[in-house]
Design a protein around this motif. Sequence first.
Motif, PDB file in Angstrom:
ATOM      1  N   TYR A   1      17.250  -5.870   4.172  1.00  0.00           N
ATOM      2  CA  TYR A   1      18.586  -5.720   4.680  1.00  0.00           C
ATOM      3  C   TYR A   1      19.538  -5.875   3.662  1.00  0.00           C
ATOM      4  N   ALA A   2      20.757  -5.083   3.780  1.00  0.00           N
ATOM      5  CA  ALA A   2      21.936  -5.317   2.893  1.00  0.00           C
ATOM      6  C   ALA A   2      22.430  -6.584   2.639  1.00  0.00           C
ATOM      7  N   THR A   3      22.784  -7.157   3.844  1.00  0.00           N
ATOM      8  CA  THR A   3      23.295  -8.395   3.978  1.00  0.00           C
ATOM      9  C   THR A   3      22.737  -9.516   4.881  1.00  0.00           C
ATOM     10  N   SER A   4      22.984 -10.652   4.411  1.00  0.00           N
ATOM     11  CA  SER A   4      22.083 -12.015   5.186  1.00  0.00           C
ATOM     12  C   SER A   4      22.717 -12.088   6.543  1.00  0.00           C
ATOM     13  N   GLU A   5      23.873 -11.368   6.573  1.00  0.00           N
ATOM     14  CA  GLU A   5      24.584 -11.147   8.291  1.00  0.00           C
ATOM     15  C   GLU A   5      23.575 -10.418   8.946  1.00  0.00           C
ATOM     16  N   ASP A   6      23.215  -9.298   8.401  1.00  0.00           N
ATOM     17  CA  ASP A   6      22.494  -8.252   9.106  1.00  0.00           C
ATOM     18  C   ASP A   6      21.072  -9.101   9.480  1.00  0.00           C
TER      19      ASP A   6
END
Length: 431
Positions: free
Chosen positions: A35-40
């Motif tokens: 994933y691109a971000t931890s949020e994703d």
Amino acid sequence: MKNYKIETKCVQAGHTPGNGEPRQIPIIQSTTFKYATSEDMGKLFDLEASGYFYSRLQNPTCDAVAAKICALEGGSAAMLLSSGQAANFFAIFNIANAGDHVVSSASIYGGTFNLFSVTMKKMGIDFTFISPDSTEDEIRAAFRPNTKALFGETIANPALTVIDIEKFASVAHEKGVPFIIDNTFATPVNCRPIEFGADIVTHSTTKYMDGHGSAVGGCIVDSGNFDWMAHKEKFPGLCTPDESYHGITYAEKFGKEGAFIYKATAQLMRDFGSTPAPQSAYLLNLGLESLHVRMDRHCLNAMKVAEFLETHEMIAWVNYPGLESSKYYPLVEKYMPKGTCGVVSFGVKGGRAAAEKFMKSLKIAAIETHVADARSCCLHPASSTHRQMSDEELSAAGIPADLVRFSCGIENYEDLIADISEALEAVKAGN
Ligand SMILES: *Cc1c(COP(=O)(O)O)cnc(C)c1O
């Protein structure tokens, strides 16, 4: 896929490739997903978004095959597991905790009987076993205030009893619990229990679904029909917040259609990890593509073999639910008019020794503990799986010493009958 017939679903359901994508189900041999971000990724952990992050919980190959079985059974959601044992364990443990109780048909697979009566009992879940032929009143009488499910097998392995699905489902619903049914032997090609009121369907995909003796596996399909919130007090795990998932209430967030499978995946798969390998799911899918073709042949062969045995002087008795002489024939006509399964059991005159001699003389059917394989196989429980038991103990358990379980493969039935006939001649000649 909903409007297609079962044969088309066997071949096509579950995987719809886009332009230029692989026609076959890709084997996603990856434990993790990027994933691109931890949020994703956080959204996936919170069950806010759907997607993959770790193959212990979900894998796209396994999900595609689960979606096919879901379509075959006419369910709302499904999951694959590493074995049939895991499927039945998860199906019960998803709604029953220590201190709870379950009513089950006594005529079930031996492994499931052990799981329920020994291992789950140690976990504090009590089972009451009833006859698969119980009347409504007898089923009702087994219920307790803490009963959380009713369980049975469509066609039981190995007893070949057939359950009256509508009767069991209606008592379960009157008592406010789901009817869980193991549909391994009939397969959705021959019987779809959800159409008759069953709520959760389980499978050992190791048997006919895989069909080639290549991969152990299991599946759970939810009908999406059971209203958990209407019986909130019985099912706190589905109807109150899950603190291990940031206070999600499964039955609210995913509705009747999704709650059961979401909870079993998010909690039980997370904690027990009974995950199938993507390779095994791929093999299972190859089996499913020909399930409808193979079931027809398994049933034809079993019927021919059963009819032959019924007229043979060396045969004491024959048990095959597809025979008109079976006491289950009326239920078969109602629930599985296309056919039952490929397994026939029978007694060879002369008891234990004659049965052993018969088995040794067979050339096509191999001696195996397996059933439901493309290759014919057979088992004499009294001299193998149950050899520690006396003749008296065996009959008490419903497995007489002369019982041979014969799983008809998809070979030519004339060859199977000739093989059986020669083996019976050998028994008769006593050589
Ligand atoms: C074999 C079987 C199981 C257990 O399945 P595994 O895949 O061997 O774990 C459960 N139910 C039935 C009816 C079976 O025949």
